[in-house]
Design an enzyme around this catalytic site. Structure first.
Site, short mmCIF file in Angstrom:
data_model
loop_
_atom_site.label_atom_id
_atom_site.label_comp_id
_atom_site.label_asym_id
_atom_site.label_seq_id
_atom_site.Cartn_x
_atom_site.Cartn_y
_atom_site.Cartn_z
CB THR A 12 -0.89 0.01 1.26
OG1 THR A 12 -1.82 -1.05 1.16
CG2 THR A 12 -1.65 1.32 1.40
CG ASP A 86 -2.47 -7.26 3.43
OD1 ASP A 86 -2.76 -6.49 4.36
OD2 ASP A 86 -3.01 -7.20 2.32
N1 ASP Z 1 -2.54 -5.30 0.40
C1 ASP Z 1 -1.45 -4.47 0.87
C2 ASP Z 1 -0.17 -5.31 0.94
O1 ASP Z 1 0.01 -6.05 1.87
C3 ASP Z 1 -1.79 -3.93 2.22
C4 ASP Z 1 -0.80 -2.97 2.80
O2 ASP Z 1 0.30 -2.82 2.37
O3 ASP Z 1 -1.18 -2.33 3.82
O4 ASP Z 1 0.61 -5.25 0.03
#
Ligand code: ASP
Length: 337
Positions: A12, A86
């Site tokens: 993210t 994640d």
């Molecule tokens: N879906 C993202 C990831 O883990 C979530 C994040 O980075 O907060 O790459």
């Protein structure tokens, strides 16, 4: 001036809206350039190791990161890894076991909002990660997130959207940032290694993690023994109970043991770990050959077993190595720590 290696992997923190959901697009160098406090703090060398959502992180990605750190271990005072939240706890646990005797800090961070978003947590998380990687008192693998510094093997993602996404499980925080100064917990300052850095690049994927539920069929646990696994982690109930009547799982654990497959039992509770000596439902599992994982998180158990099973297929050797403390994973902290 001190030197930091910045490895970016996506997540993210580096994402923008692609029209098909958030997708990583920003490089590490672009993110570092957005944080004025980093200018003049240290020399930064950025490498984009990958650009993925961390749901796509695989053991091969951990090997790539470990290899990059190994190759550059002489020239830098610390490493910052930007990573999706994640699976960041899995990566932190894996690197903790893959990089033994780390003489400097390797600090993972990410964010709940992209760095380009208004009110993002990314900038302060990256700044705190750099300050931690530059801290001479620290060595080993950490997650820095929402002001907290967490030892890598104790970190777990406990919130999916809000800023306080990570907690330190069964261990005190290493420290907390107040006005960009680390208030360190003296009891969590590690000893510096006396042996040279040892890097393990190979991992074995033949480890299964099972969360049992009321009604889970023993035949399904037994069937896992035919799928090539070398170790099976069961998240049991409470302190680590598994049924020993009705849909009794104990004979299935015994069958796995007889096949040379190690069963490790942990807990579905977030805090306080597993112990098979308290209840009859734990004692029966231990009698069938299972061992309790004590204070370790599931991420840490998995990472440790993936490292061990890459080196040996032998049941006794896997069990003995699992029982041995390598980086403080068996340590039980008192309330005073
Ligand atoms: N879906 C993202 C990831 O883990 C979530 C994040 O980075 O907060 O790459």
């Amino acid at each position: 001036m001190k030197k930091i290696l910045m490895l970016s992997t996506g997540g993210t923190i580096a994402s923008t809206d692609s029209g098909h959901g958030l997708t990583p697009t920003e490089s590490g160098a672009a993110m570092a350039a957005m944080i004025p406090e980093l200018q003049g703090l240290c020399e930064i060398s950025c490498y984009e190791v990958m650009s993925i959502d961390s749901s796509n992180m695989q053991p091969e990605g951990w090997t790539t990161l470990a290899q990059a750190i190994k190759e550059h271990s002489d020239g830098f005072d610390g490493v910052v890894i930007t990573h999706g939240t994640d699976t960041m706890a899995y990566t932190a646990s894996a690197l903790s076991f893959m990089l033994k005797n780390l003489p400097f800090p390797v600090v993972l961070t990410g964010s709940q909002l992209p760095i380009s978003a208004p009110d993002t947590d990314a900038k302060r998380n990256i700044l705190h990660a750099f300050l931690t990687a530059l801290d001479d008192r620290l060595c080993g693998v950490y997650i820095v997130f929402d002001y907290d510094v967490i030892k890598g093997i104790h970190a777990e993602k406990t919130r999916s959207t809000t800023f306080h996404a990570f907690e330190s499980i069964n261990a005190p925080l290493v420290g907390t940032y107040v006005d960009n100064v680390l208030q360190i917990n003296e009891a969590m300052i590690p000893e510096k290694p006396t042996e040279p850095l040892q890097v393990q690049l190979d991992l074995c994927n033949d480890v299964f993690l099972l969360k049992i539920t009321p009604g889970f069929e023993p035949a399904r646990l037994k069937a896992l023994g035919d799928l090539g696994y070398k170790a099976i982690i069961i998240e049991g109930f409470g302190i680590g109970g598994i049924p020993n009547e009705g849909r009794d799982l104990v004979p299935a654990v015994k069958a796995l043991t007889d096949k040379g497959i190690l069963t490790i039992i942990t807990t579905q509770c977030t805090y306080e770990g597993a112990d098979l000596d308290i209840y009859s439902v734990g004692v029966s599992a231990a009698e069938a050959g299972a061992i309790a994982a004590g204070p370790m998180t599931s991420e840490t158990i998995l990472a440790k077993l993936m490292c061990i099973t890459a080196k040996t297929d032998d049941f006794h050797s896997i069990r003995d190595r699992f029982r041995k403390d390598v980086i403080g994973e068996w340590k039980v902290y008192g309330t005073a720590d």
